[in-house]
Write an enzyme that holds these catalytic residues in place. Sequence first.
Site, PDB file in Angstrom:
ATOM      1  N   ILE A 237       0.732  -1.541   0.222  1.00 20.46           N
ATOM      2  CA  ILE A 237       0.167   0.060  -0.140  1.00 20.46           C
ATOM      3  C   ILE A 237       0.880   1.181  -0.030  1.00 20.46           C
ATOM      4  O   ILE A 237       0.511   2.802  -0.676  1.00 20.46           O
ATOM      5  CB  ILE A 237      -0.451  -0.131   1.760  1.00 20.46           C
ATOM      6  CG1 ILE A 237      -2.504   0.818   1.032  1.00 20.46           C
ATOM      7  CG2 ILE A 237      -0.017   0.115   2.250  1.00 20.46           C
ATOM      8  CD1 ILE A 237      -3.273   0.309   1.868  1.00 20.46           C
TER       9      ILE A 237
ATOM     10  N   HIS B 172       5.778 -12.434   5.837  1.00 20.19           N
ATOM     11  CA  HIS B 172       5.365 -11.412   4.720  1.00 20.19           C
ATOM     12  C   HIS B 172       6.715 -11.040   4.047  1.00 20.19           C
ATOM     13  O   HIS B 172       8.110 -10.718   4.759  1.00 20.19           O
ATOM     14  CB  HIS B 172       5.164 -10.485   4.069  1.00 20.19           C
ATOM     15  CG  HIS B 172       5.374  -9.258   5.515  1.00 20.19           C
ATOM     16  ND1 HIS B 172       4.815  -8.830   6.906  1.00 20.19           N
ATOM     17  CD2 HIS B 172       6.371  -7.546   5.077  1.00 20.19           C
ATOM     18  CE1 HIS B 172       5.613  -8.531   7.673  1.00 20.19           C
ATOM     19  NE2 HIS B 172       6.022  -7.016   6.568  1.00 20.19           N
TER      20      HIS B 172
HETATM   21  P1  AMP Z   1       6.852  -4.327   7.847  1.00 15.57           P
HETATM   22  O1  AMP Z   1       6.216  -5.192   8.889  1.00 15.57           O
HETATM   23  O2  AMP Z   1       8.103  -3.416   8.516  1.00 15.57           O
HETATM   24  O3  AMP Z   1       8.269  -5.506   6.477  1.00 15.57           O
HETATM   25  O4  AMP Z   1       6.341  -3.509   7.281  1.00 15.57           O
HETATM   26  C1  AMP Z   1       5.027  -3.973   6.167  1.00 15.57           C
HETATM   27  C2  AMP Z   1       4.242  -3.497   4.828  1.00 15.57           C
HETATM   28  O5  AMP Z   1       2.666  -3.362   4.844  1.00 15.57           O
HETATM   29  C3  AMP Z   1       4.532  -2.444   4.688  1.00 15.57           C
HETATM   30  O6  AMP Z   1       5.348  -1.739   3.871  1.00 15.57           O
HETATM   31  C4  AMP Z   1       3.285  -1.693   4.056  1.00 15.57           C
HETATM   32  O7  AMP Z   1       3.356  -0.669   3.599  1.00 15.57           O
HETATM   33  C5  AMP Z   1       2.611  -2.956   4.063  1.00 15.57           C
HETATM   34  N1  AMP Z   1       0.934  -3.154   4.458  1.00 15.57           N
HETATM   35  C6  AMP Z   1       0.349  -2.499   5.476  1.00 15.57           C
HETATM   36  N2  AMP Z   1      -0.875  -2.269   5.330  1.00 15.57           N
HETATM   37  C7  AMP Z   1      -0.979  -2.993   4.066  1.00 15.57           C
HETATM   38  C8  AMP Z   1      -2.362  -2.468   3.140  1.00 15.57           C
HETATM   39  N3  AMP Z   1      -3.588  -2.589   3.485  1.00 15.57           N
HETATM   40  N4  AMP Z   1      -2.168  -3.759   2.215  1.00 15.57           N
HETATM   41  C9  AMP Z   1      -1.364  -3.817   1.586  1.00 15.57           C
HETATM   42  N5  AMP Z   1       0.325  -3.655   2.104  1.00 15.57           N
HETATM   43  C10 AMP Z   1       0.204  -2.754   3.473  1.00 15.57           C
END
Ligand code: AMP
Length: 110
Positions: free
Chosen positions: A31, A99
């Site tokens: 996102i 992820h």
């Molecule tokens: P991290 O936990 O630091 O590896 O990153 C989590 C990632 O999830 C970040 O890059 C956010 O931009 C992404 N993110 C959070 N919520 C959403 C969502 N609803 N849809 C897509 N990506 C998301």
Amino acid sequence: MTDCIFCKIAAGQIPCNKIYEDDELLAFHDIRPAARVHFLIIPKLHVASMLEVTEAHEALLGKMMLLVPKLAREHGLGDGFKTSINTGLAGGQEVFHLHIHVYGGGPVVK
Ligand code: AMP
Ligand code: ZN
């Protein structure tokens, strides 16, 4: 995991920009993209982070890794790409559902 945003995405309760889905995995565009192409691959199973994986997840992790180059190629990253798995607060993890980030095709700032 009722409070987990990625579990809710996997369950279809929160929308995402989906690029791949099978019975075990889901991939969708981040996102807040950190590059021209930036997507995430998640297991539908809730696993909080790499600190929680066990041998029971071996096949699932292998499947996630094999999906990386397939989806990267499909998104124009056949020349190369970056992957990252942020783990734990100390590793910069924000969403505590495992992820793999895949990004490329432009500046990678994360
Ligand atoms: P991290 O936990 O630091 O590896 O990153 C989590 C990632 O999830 C970040 O890059 C956010 O931009 C992404 N993110 C959070 N919520 C959403 C969502 N609803 N849809 C897509 N990506 C998301
Ligand atoms: Zn979850």
